[in-house]
Write a protein that holds these residues in place. Structure first.
Motif, PDB file in Angstrom:
ATOM      1  N   GLY A  45       0.249   0.977   6.485  1.00 21.51           N
ATOM      2  CA  GLY A  45      -0.068  -0.040   5.489  1.00 21.51           C
ATOM      3  C   GLY A  45      -1.204  -0.942   5.924  1.00 21.51           C
ATOM      4  N   GLU A  46      -1.187  -1.376   7.180  1.00 24.66           N
ATOM      5  CA  GLU A  46      -2.256  -2.242   7.692  1.00 24.66           C
ATOM      6  C   GLU A  46      -3.589  -1.501   7.712  1.00 24.66           C
ATOM      7  OE1 GLU A  46      -0.403  -5.215  10.949  1.00 24.66           O
ATOM      8  OE2 GLU A  46       0.049  -3.090  11.293  1.00 24.66           O
ATOM      9  N   LEU A  47      -3.566  -0.241   8.143  1.00 20.59           N
ATOM     10  CA  LEU A  47      -4.803   0.537   8.177  1.00 20.59           C
ATOM     11  C   LEU A  47      -5.320   0.792   6.772  1.00 20.59           C
ATOM     12  CD1 LEU A  47      -6.952   2.058   9.753  1.00 20.59           C
ATOM     13  CD2 LEU A  47      -5.437   4.059   9.744  1.00 20.59           C
ATOM     14  N   PHE A  48      -4.434   1.079   5.848  1.00 19.71           N
ATOM     15  CA  PHE A  48      -4.857   1.341   4.478  1.00 19.71           C
ATOM     16  C   PHE A  48      -5.424   0.093   3.806  1.00 19.71           C
ATOM     17  CE2 PHE A  48      -2.435   5.493   3.281  1.00 19.71           C
ATOM     18  CZ  PHE A  48      -3.040   6.135   4.349  1.00 19.71           C
ATOM     19  N   GLU A  49      -4.969  -1.098   4.192  1.00 21.62           N
ATOM     20  CA  GLU A  49      -5.581  -2.334   3.678  1.00 21.62           C
ATOM     21  C   GLU A  49      -7.039  -2.418   4.108  1.00 21.62           C
ATOM     22  OE1 GLU A  49      -3.282  -5.686   4.956  1.00 21.62           O
ATOM     23  OE2 GLU A  49      -1.552  -5.142   3.714  1.00 21.62           O
ATOM     24  N   ILE A  50      -7.307  -2.032   5.342  1.00 24.56           N
ATOM     25  CA  ILE A  50      -8.679  -2.052   5.859  1.00 24.56           C
ATOM     26  C   ILE A  50      -9.534  -1.021   5.121  1.00 24.56           C
ATOM     27  CG2 ILE A  50     -10.067  -1.562   7.918  1.00 24.56           C
ATOM     28  CD1 ILE A  50      -7.703  -2.786   9.552  1.00 24.56           C
ATOM     29  N   LEU A  51      -8.975   0.181   4.929  1.00 25.87           N
ATOM     30  CA  LEU A  51      -9.704   1.232   4.214  1.00 25.87           C
ATOM     31  C   LEU A  51      -9.863   0.904   2.730  1.00 25.87           C
ATOM     32  CD1 LEU A  51      -8.091   4.302   5.991  1.00 25.87           C
ATOM     33  CD2 LEU A  51     -10.484   3.584   6.153  1.00 25.87           C
ATOM     34  N   GLU A  52      -8.925   0.173   2.166  1.00 23.51           N
ATOM     35  CA  GLU A  52      -9.022  -0.230   0.761  1.00 23.51           C
ATOM     36  C   GLU A  52     -10.258  -1.099   0.534  1.00 23.51           C
ATOM     37  OE1 GLU A  52      -7.896  -0.801  -3.336  1.00 23.51           O
ATOM     38  OE2 GLU A  52      -7.332   0.704  -1.852  1.00 23.51           O
ATOM     39  N   ALA A  53     -10.551  -1.978   1.484  1.00 19.32           N
ATOM     40  CA  ALA A  53     -11.752  -2.813   1.351  1.00 19.32           C
ATOM     41  C   ALA A  53     -13.004  -1.948   1.315  1.00 19.32           C
ATOM     42  CB  ALA A  53     -11.822  -3.813   2.510  1.00 19.32           C
ATOM     43  N   ALA A  54     -13.030  -0.899   2.148  1.00 19.88           N
ATOM     44  CA  ALA A  54     -14.175   0.017   2.153  1.00 19.88           C
ATOM     45  C   ALA A  54     -14.327   0.715   0.812  1.00 19.88           C
ATOM     46  CB  ALA A  54     -14.012   1.046   3.272  1.00 19.88           C
ATOM     47  N   ARG A  55     -13.213   1.015   0.173  1.00 21.96           N
ATOM     48  CA  ARG A  55     -13.233   1.710  -1.117  1.00 21.96           C
ATOM     49  C   ARG A  55     -14.008   0.933  -2.180  1.00 21.96           C
ATOM     50  NH1 ARG A  55      -9.711   2.786  -5.829  1.00 21.96           N
ATOM     51  NH2 ARG A  55      -8.392   0.985  -5.390  1.00 21.96           N
ATOM     52  N   TRP A  56     -14.040  -0.384  -2.063  1.00 22.13           N
ATOM     53  CA  TRP A  56     -14.660  -1.228  -3.083  1.00 22.13           C
ATOM     54  C   TRP A  56     -16.115  -1.573  -2.788  1.00 22.13           C
ATOM     55  CZ3 TRP A  56     -12.665  -1.701  -7.710  1.00 22.13           C
ATOM     56  CH2 TRP A  56     -11.321  -1.350  -7.869  1.00 22.13           C
ATOM     57  N   ALA A  57     -16.708  -0.926  -1.823  1.00 24.89           N
ATOM     58  CA  ALA A  57     -18.119  -1.176  -1.503  1.00 24.89           C
ATOM     59  C   ALA A  57     -19.020  -0.712  -2.655  1.00 24.89           C
ATOM     60  CB  ALA A  57     -18.497  -0.455  -0.218  1.00 24.89           C
ATOM     61  N   PRO A  58     -20.210  -1.295  -2.790  1.00 21.90           N
ATOM     62  CA  PRO A  58     -21.165  -0.852  -3.818  1.00 21.90           C
ATOM     63  C   PRO A  58     -21.861   0.439  -3.395  1.00 21.90           C
ATOM     64  CG  PRO A  58     -22.114  -2.624  -2.531  1.00 21.90           C
ATOM     65  CD  PRO A  58     -20.701  -2.458  -2.040  1.00 21.90           C
TER      66      PRO A  58
END
Length: 198
Positions: free
Chosen positions: A33-46
């Motif tokens: 869950g903690e790692l996926f929160e970090i990767l989730e932020a990357a998902r929203w990059a332009p």
């Protein structure tokens, strides 16, 4: 003890100064869950055309794939990254399908866009109490083969994520460097109207 002596020339969010690239990690686990929160932020990059060309191959410490990903780093990076909580390989798709097009075309900005995703990832890691250290010291050809990377993807870099640990675990020369680095003056990296070196 606060070892961060960074000072911005202009008003920015403190998170940009708090994010840095340590090598001394605490050898602890990170939850999915903690790692996926970090990767989730990357998902929203332009990205250009919103193509989102990034792809992340990851393994958490002690999980399936950890030793394989660690073994793709060069010897120097393995020496300290083995204490990280997660390893991530950043890939970018070198082609895209423009809106309304029937076929994919080469993407000029795939690396730039993947870099935006990596930046978001690194900032989210710092915001969440972790730190991320990007690495170019990897075996790119082995990574392509062993990770099963398709032809139209580029292996960009690897990333170690962890909580800051005791720097005395590092060799003496690295201990002296284990602090947030400073940056060039803004005047050295900008020019108005045309390129001009400082």
């Amino acid at each position: 003890m606060n070892v961060n002596s960074r000072i911005a020339e202009h008003a920015i969010n403190p998170l940009f100064l708090e994010r840095w690239s340590p090598r001394a990690y605490a050898s602890i686990e990170i939850s999915q869950g903690e790692l996926f929160e970090i990767l989730e932020a990357a998902r929203w990059a332009p990205s250009a055309y919103n193509a989102q060309p990034w792809h992340f191959v990851y393994s958490r410490r002690g999980a399936n794939g950890w030793e394989k990903l660690l073994g793709l780093l060069n010897e120097f990076n393995q020496s300290w990254a083995r204490r990280a909580s997660a390893l991530i390989f950043v890939l970018s798709k070198t082609s895209l399908l423009p809106p309304g097009a029937a076929e994919e075309v080469p993407s000029y900005t795939h690396s730039f866009d993947a870099g935006a995703a990596w930046g978001a990832l690194a900032l989210q890691a710092a915001h969440s109490g972790w730190q991320a250290h990007g690495m170019a010291g990897i075996d790119y050809e082995r990574a392509r083969t062993e990770l099963g990377v398709p032809e139209n993807y580029r292996v960009e870099a690897a990333v170690a994520i962890g909580r800051i640990g005791d720097k005395t675990q590092l060799p003496e020369p690295l201990q002296q460097r284990e602090a947030p680095s400073h940056r060039k003056a803004l005047s050295e990296i900008i020019s108005e109207g045309h390129f001009a070196s400082a």
